[in-house]
Design a protein around this motif. Structure first.
Motif, mmCIF file in Angstrom:
data_model
loop_
_atom_site.group_PDB
_atom_site.id
_atom_site.type_symbol
_atom_site.label_atom_id
_atom_site.label_comp_id
_atom_site.label_asym_id
_atom_site.label_seq_id
_atom_site.Cartn_x
_atom_site.Cartn_y
_atom_site.Cartn_z
ATOM 1 N N GLY A 366 17.579 -31.354 82.340
ATOM 2 C CA GLY A 366 18.872 -31.069 81.719
ATOM 3 C C GLY A 366 18.887 -31.539 80.285
ATOM 4 N N ASN A 367 19.924 -32.307 79.921
ATOM 5 C CA ASN A 367 20.114 -32.684 78.525
ATOM 6 C C ASN A 367 19.579 -34.069 78.181
ATOM 7 O OD1 ASN A 367 20.916 -31.104 76.401
ATOM 8 N ND2 ASN A 367 23.040 -31.011 77.038
ATOM 9 N N PHE A 368 18.691 -34.619 78.979
ATOM 10 C CA PHE A 368 18.052 -35.864 78.581
ATOM 11 C C PHE A 368 17.092 -35.606 77.420
ATOM 12 C CE2 PHE A 368 19.273 -37.161 82.888
ATOM 13 C CZ PHE A 368 19.802 -38.417 82.609
ATOM 14 N N PHE A 369 16.832 -36.633 76.626
ATOM 15 C CA PHE A 369 15.865 -36.494 75.543
ATOM 16 C C PHE A 369 14.457 -36.670 76.114
ATOM 17 C CE2 PHE A 369 16.913 -40.887 75.966
ATOM 18 C CZ PHE A 369 15.819 -41.625 75.576
ATOM 19 N N THR A 370 13.472 -36.150 75.419
ATOM 20 C CA THR A 370 12.108 -36.101 75.958
ATOM 21 C C THR A 370 11.515 -37.487 76.202
ATOM 22 O OG1 THR A 370 11.238 -35.905 73.705
ATOM 23 C CG2 THR A 370 11.605 -33.860 74.943
ATOM 24 N N GLY A 371 11.971 -38.507 75.487
ATOM 25 C CA GLY A 371 11.436 -39.845 75.675
ATOM 26 C C GLY A 371 12.116 -40.645 76.768
ATOM 27 N N TYR A 372 13.113 -40.066 77.433
ATOM 28 C CA TYR A 372 13.816 -40.751 78.519
ATOM 29 C C TYR A 372 12.820 -41.186 79.575
ATOM 30 C CZ TYR A 372 16.759 -41.129 82.712
ATOM 31 O OH TYR A 372 17.356 -41.538 83.871
ATOM 32 N N VAL A 373 12.946 -42.416 80.067
ATOM 33 C CA VAL A 373 11.928 -43.017 80.926
ATOM 34 C C VAL A 373 11.655 -42.222 82.200
ATOM 35 C CG1 VAL A 373 13.584 -44.523 82.119
ATOM 36 C CG2 VAL A 373 11.168 -45.202 81.941
ATOM 37 N N LEU A 374 12.663 -41.547 82.744
ATOM 38 C CA LEU A 374 12.482 -40.742 83.944
ATOM 39 C C LEU A 374 12.512 -39.250 83.632
ATOM 40 C CD1 LEU A 374 14.560 -42.563 86.721
ATOM 41 C CD2 LEU A 374 12.226 -42.956 85.978
ATOM 42 N N SER A 375 12.181 -38.890 82.433
ATOM 43 C CA SER A 375 12.280 -37.487 82.024
ATOM 44 C C SER A 375 11.457 -36.558 82.911
ATOM 45 C CB SER A 375 11.806 -37.326 80.574
ATOM 46 O OG SER A 375 11.831 -35.961 80.203
ATOM 47 N N GLU A 376 12.095 -35.492 83.350
ATOM 48 C CA GLU A 376 11.390 -34.397 84.013
ATOM 49 C C GLU A 376 11.599 -33.106 83.219
ATOM 50 O OE1 GLU A 376 12.141 -34.235 88.241
ATOM 51 O OE2 GLU A 376 11.901 -36.416 88.440
#
Length: 408
Positions: A366-376
């Motif tokens: 979704g709208n998380f940033f690419t460096g988010y620790v749990l990014s998928e």
């Protein structure tokens, strides 16, 4: 007939789903304990989830029929007694596999408070600098083989931050655009009210919003989607620290009744709230479980596959009690070797025990940033999408983790 979920005390966080399925399907049920989880929900907002040891939430889905969900909080259930000859493990194939598509829940915290205007629709037509949630979902289905998306949203967003108000037409158009993008992929779509049994710190039915206010919103939502067999209604995400479980059961029942009046056939996960015939047939548990040392989903390193301390005891409890579970939040550091090892093992174990585990939904895209620790988040380059290492190796059904070794 319906399915709904309870949780066991071997699992840290549970939500309960109710699924409308053919009457020939097996029945299911459970209860759980939970711990504090802390996860960043956007580049600017941090959500702290203090989940009590008596948390359960209920959902209802529909396979070839209408669907519903509710949330509940209840004490940890009995572990039950098990016959010497428990059923054999499942086929190795999970029914539901997917990803959370976050954004409409941004700006909200575990006390139920939400900042007006902080929701970031994961759709480029409404947030030009944000993620292409529609493109993500199409990629996840076509390239990875997923079939389920959970779409978190704040209750406040539905009513434009006015308690007791009807659903705001303009806001609903935006959220429905995400739902329709999900449906266009052919996947199951979970409408997840992400409020922790609260509105601005007030607990539903216990000094905060009234049951009627809660039920009214769900009645409107149900009326909009009641005829779509691919919709799953997530009545409440992770209710926690609810003082009176019996009052919470009444709140759940109020929401379920409202959905029924909108044309739904319902089931409920609290032991006190049962199917229309008084049975608990097809009631299923939804489990939230992360792989880092404190189950918070905030650390890049993973320390466990959760099998011995959680999934194996839960599988045994489910079989002994004739129940099933659905893991709708799980994740790990997206490029960390330890997380790839343990996540592959966790998924493989769930698949090997698919008689009691229905599937998993990763947190989060979704709208998380690419460096988010749990990014998928898959990286987009023109018409090409590239998955994170964790998704590519373990979580995407086409990666084959379902068939892999648990490595216990």
């Amino acid at each position: 007939m319906l399915k709904a979920l309870f949780g066991l005390n071997v699992v840290d966080s549970l939500a309960v789903y109710s699924q409308c399925i053919p009457s020939t399907a097996a029945s299911t049920t459970v209860a759980s304990t939970t711990t504090t989880t802390v996860r960043s929900t956007s580049t600017t907002t941090t959500t702290v989830r203090s989940i009590s040891s008596t948390t359960i939430s209920t959902i209802s889905t529909s396979i070839g029929a209408t669907t519903t969900v509710a949330s509940t909080s209840t004490a940890a259930g009995s572990t039950g007694t098990c016959a010497p000859n428990s059923p054999a493990p499942g086929s190795g194939t999970l029914k539901f596999t997917g990803v959370n598509i976050a954004g409409f829940d941004f700006g909200c915290n575990s006390d139920g408070s939400c900042t007006p205007g902080a929701a970031f629709p994961p759709l480029t037509q409404y947030f030009a600098l944000g993620a292409d949630g529609a493109g993500q979902m199409m990629h996840f289905v076509n390239d990875d083989g997923y079939n389920t998306f959970r779409l978190p949203v704040a209750w406040q967003f539905f009513t434009n931050y006015v308690l007791g108000a009807p659903i705001d037409a303009d806001n609903m158009v935006k959220y429905d655009a995400l739902v329709q993008a999900c449906l266009a992929t052919g996947a199951f779509c979970i409408i997840d009210m992400h409020n922790y049994a609260r509105w601005e710190t007030g607990i539903i039915g216990q000094g905060g919003p009234t049951n009627d206010q809660f039920a009214a919103t769900w009645g409107e939502i149900a009326a909009m989607y009641k005829d779509n067999p691919k919709i799953i209604f997530g009545i409440m995400n992770e209710p926690h620290d609810v003082p009176d479980i019996n009052l919470w059961a009444a709140s759940v029942q109020a929401a379920v009744t409202a959905i029924r009046k909108a044309g739904q056939v319902l089931g409920n996960a609290l032991k006190k709230v049962v199917n229309l015939d008084g049975s608990t047939t097809n009631l299923i548990f939804d489990v939230h479980k992360y792989l880092d040392f404190d189950n918070s989903g905030t650390n890049p390193e993973c320390t466990t596959n959760n099998i011995n301390e959680a999934w194996a005891p839960l599988a045994q409890w489910l079989r002994c009690n004739g129940r099933q579970a659905f893991n709708t939040e799980t994740g790990g550091g997206y490029q960390t070797a330890s997380c790839m090892t343990f996540m592959c093992q966790q998924i493989a174990f769930q698949a090997q025990n698919s008689d009691v585990f229905l599937g998993y939904v990763g947190w989060a895209a979704g709208n998380f940033f690419t460096g988010y620790v749990l990014s998928e988040l898959p990286a987009e380059n023109g018409t090409t999408w590239t998955d994170t290492p964790l998704v590519a190796k373990c979580m995407a059904p086409k990666a084959g983790a379902q068939k892999g070794s648990t490595g216990q």
